[in-house]
Design a protein around this motif. Structure first.
Motif, PDB file in Angstrom:
ATOM      1  N   ASN A   8       0.830  -1.200   0.000  1.00 18.78           N
ATOM      2  CA  ASN A   8       0.000   0.000   0.000  1.00 18.78           C
ATOM      3  C   ASN A   8       0.873   1.263   0.000  1.00 18.78           C
ATOM      4  O   ASN A   8       0.597   2.215  -0.730  1.00 18.78           O
ATOM      5  CB  ASN A   8      -0.927  -0.013   1.209  1.00 18.78           C
ATOM      6  CG  ASN A   8      -1.960   1.082   1.172  1.00 18.78           C
ATOM      7  OD1 ASN A   8      -2.300   1.584   0.113  1.00 18.78           O
ATOM      8  ND2 ASN A   8      -2.458   1.459   2.331  1.00 18.78           N
ATOM      9  N   LEU A  11       2.418   1.729  -3.468  1.00 19.77           N
ATOM     10  CA  LEU A  11       1.430   2.194  -4.445  1.00 19.77           C
ATOM     11  C   LEU A  11       1.089   3.671  -4.234  1.00 19.77           C
ATOM     12  O   LEU A  11       0.928   4.429  -5.194  1.00 19.77           O
ATOM     13  CB  LEU A  11       0.162   1.343  -4.381  1.00 19.77           C
ATOM     14  CG  LEU A  11       0.284  -0.062  -4.945  1.00 19.77           C
ATOM     15  CD1 LEU A  11      -0.986  -0.856  -4.681  1.00 19.77           C
ATOM     16  CD2 LEU A  11       0.598  -0.028  -6.430  1.00 19.77           C
ATOM     17  N   LYS A  12       0.989   4.093  -2.981  1.00 14.04           N
ATOM     18  CA  LYS A  12       0.731   5.514  -2.699  1.00 14.04           C
ATOM     19  C   LYS A  12       1.873   6.380  -3.217  1.00 14.04           C
ATOM     20  O   LYS A  12       1.651   7.446  -3.795  1.00 14.04           O
ATOM     21  CB  LYS A  12       0.549   5.737  -1.196  1.00 14.04           C
ATOM     22  CG  LYS A  12      -0.807   5.315  -0.679  1.00 14.04           C
ATOM     23  CD  LYS A  12      -0.917   5.637   0.798  1.00 14.04           C
ATOM     24  CE  LYS A  12      -2.282   5.222   1.340  1.00 14.04           C
ATOM     25  NZ  LYS A  12      -2.422   5.536   2.769  1.00 14.04           N
ATOM     26  N   LYS A  14       3.894   5.687  -5.667  1.00  9.08           N
ATOM     27  CA  LYS A  14       3.864   5.660  -7.129  1.00  9.08           C
ATOM     28  C   LYS A  14       2.796   6.616  -7.669  1.00  9.08           C
ATOM     29  O   LYS A  14       3.045   7.381  -8.607  1.00  9.08           O
ATOM     30  CB  LYS A  14       3.608   4.246  -7.623  1.00  9.08           C
ATOM     31  CG  LYS A  14       3.686   4.098  -9.111  1.00  9.08           C
ATOM     32  CD  LYS A  14       3.554   2.655  -9.530  1.00  9.08           C
ATOM     33  CE  LYS A  14       3.713   2.516 -11.022  1.00  9.08           C
ATOM     34  NZ  LYS A  14       3.674   1.119 -11.446  1.00  9.08           N
ATOM     35  N   VAL A  15       1.609   6.599  -7.087  1.00  5.29           N
ATOM     36  CA  VAL A  15       0.525   7.484  -7.508  1.00  5.29           C
ATOM     37  C   VAL A  15       0.924   8.940  -7.284  1.00  5.29           C
ATOM     38  O   VAL A  15       0.707   9.799  -8.145  1.00  5.29           O
ATOM     39  CB  VAL A  15      -0.797   7.145  -6.776  1.00  5.29           C
ATOM     40  CG1 VAL A  15      -1.830   8.234  -6.947  1.00  5.29           C
ATOM     41  CG2 VAL A  15      -1.342   5.819  -7.260  1.00  5.29           C
ATOM     42  N   ASN A  16       1.516   9.233  -6.147  1.00 12.50           N
ATOM     43  CA  ASN A  16       1.970  10.584  -5.839  1.00 12.50           C
ATOM     44  C   ASN A  16       2.992  11.061  -6.869  1.00 12.50           C
ATOM     45  O   ASN A  16       2.926  12.190  -7.360  1.00 12.50           O
ATOM     46  CB  ASN A  16       2.545  10.631  -4.425  1.00 12.50           C
ATOM     47  CG  ASN A  16       2.777  12.033  -3.946  1.00 12.50           C
ATOM     48  OD1 ASN A  16       2.172  12.973  -4.427  1.00 12.50           O
ATOM     49  ND2 ASN A  16       3.663  12.164  -2.982  1.00 12.50           N
ATOM     50  N   ASP A  17       3.930  10.200  -7.224  1.00 10.07           N
ATOM     51  CA  ASP A  17       4.946  10.532  -8.209  1.00 10.07           C
ATOM     52  C   ASP A  17       4.315  10.814  -9.573  1.00 10.07           C
ATOM     53  O   ASP A  17       4.648  11.792 -10.238  1.00 10.07           O
ATOM     54  CB  ASP A  17       5.967   9.402  -8.315  1.00 10.07           C
ATOM     55  CG  ASP A  17       7.058   9.714  -9.318  1.00 10.07           C
ATOM     56  OD1 ASP A  17       7.701  10.773  -9.175  1.00 10.07           O
ATOM     57  OD2 ASP A  17       7.253   8.908 -10.248  1.00 10.07           O
ATOM     58  N   LEU A  18       3.386   9.965  -9.994  1.00  4.01           N
ATOM     59  CA  LEU A  18       2.727  10.150 -11.288  1.00  4.01           C
ATOM     60  C   LEU A  18       1.910  11.441 -11.331  1.00  4.01           C
ATOM     61  O   LEU A  18       1.912  12.167 -12.333  1.00  4.01           O
ATOM     62  CB  LEU A  18       1.835   8.953 -11.613  1.00  4.01           C
ATOM     63  CG  LEU A  18       2.564   7.652 -11.943  1.00  4.01           C
ATOM     64  CD1 LEU A  18       1.585   6.494 -12.031  1.00  4.01           C
ATOM     65  CD2 LEU A  18       3.332   7.802 -13.245  1.00  4.01           C
ATOM     66  N   GLU A  19       1.213  11.750 -10.260  1.00  3.03           N
ATOM     67  CA  GLU A  19       0.429  12.990 -10.209  1.00  3.03           C
ATOM     68  C   GLU A  19       1.341  14.207 -10.273  1.00  3.03           C
ATOM     69  O   GLU A  19       1.049  15.168 -10.982  1.00  3.03           O
ATOM     70  CB  GLU A  19      -0.422  13.035  -8.938  1.00  3.03           C
ATOM     71  CG  GLU A  19      -1.607  12.111  -8.971  1.00  3.03           C
ATOM     72  CD  GLU A  19      -2.394  12.113  -7.678  1.00  3.03           C
ATOM     73  OE1 GLU A  19      -1.916  12.672  -6.661  1.00  3.03           O
ATOM     74  OE2 GLU A  19      -3.493  11.542  -7.673  1.00  3.03           O
ATOM     75  N   SER A  22       2.725  14.701 -13.771  1.00  4.51           N
ATOM     76  CA  SER A  22       1.674  15.210 -14.658  1.00  4.51           C
ATOM     77  C   SER A  22       1.488  16.713 -14.478  1.00  4.51           C
ATOM     78  O   SER A  22       1.297  17.446 -15.441  1.00  4.51           O
ATOM     79  CB  SER A  22       0.367  14.475 -14.367  1.00  4.51           C
ATOM     80  OG  SER A  22      -0.670  15.023 -15.132  1.00  4.51           O
TER      81      SER A  22
END
Length: 116
Positions: A8, A11-12, A14-19, A22
């Motif tokens: 978890n 994944l958090k 990774k999502v933070n990095d992608l956002e 962007s």
């Protein structure tokens, strides 16, 4: 349970990095009147950056992924009008636009002072 917590957390991150990656390609546009962009904001801004406000900034229109208005109530006459965001496909093109805008602070389009 510790394995699930570790997954978890990864994944958090990774999502933070992608956002964040962007967001690096976005520019906020302030000062445009409602409806200036017409039916296709993305095309309008690509042309504007090429020859309108940012004359001489590009030899061809920059590639934009999208452009959209912010979801906000209509401003009063005294407030600055926010168009929203323009998302560039290339970070380097975005930086070129920002550099030009910094040097030429008096960007105007159809009688409206536009800030990036």
């Amino acid at each position: 349970m510790p394995l699930l917590a570790g997954v978890n957390k990864a994944l958090k991150a990774k999502v933070n990095d992608l956002e964040n990656r962007s967001r690096r390609q976005n520019i906020r546009v302030v000062g445009m009147a409602e409806g200036m962009e017409g039916p296709s904001p993305t095309e309008y801004f690509a042309k504007m950056f090429r020859k309108g406000v940012l004359e001489g900034g590009f030899t061809s229109a920059p590639e934009l992924d999208q452009a959209h208005r912010t979801l906000d109530k209509a401003p009063s006459n005294e407030q600055l009008r926010t168009f929203g965001f323009v998302k560039f496909h290339s970070f380097l093109e975005k930086e070129q636009v920002l550099r030009w805008a910094k040097e030429h602070c008096d960007c105007k389009r159809e009688g409206h002072a536009i800030r990036l």
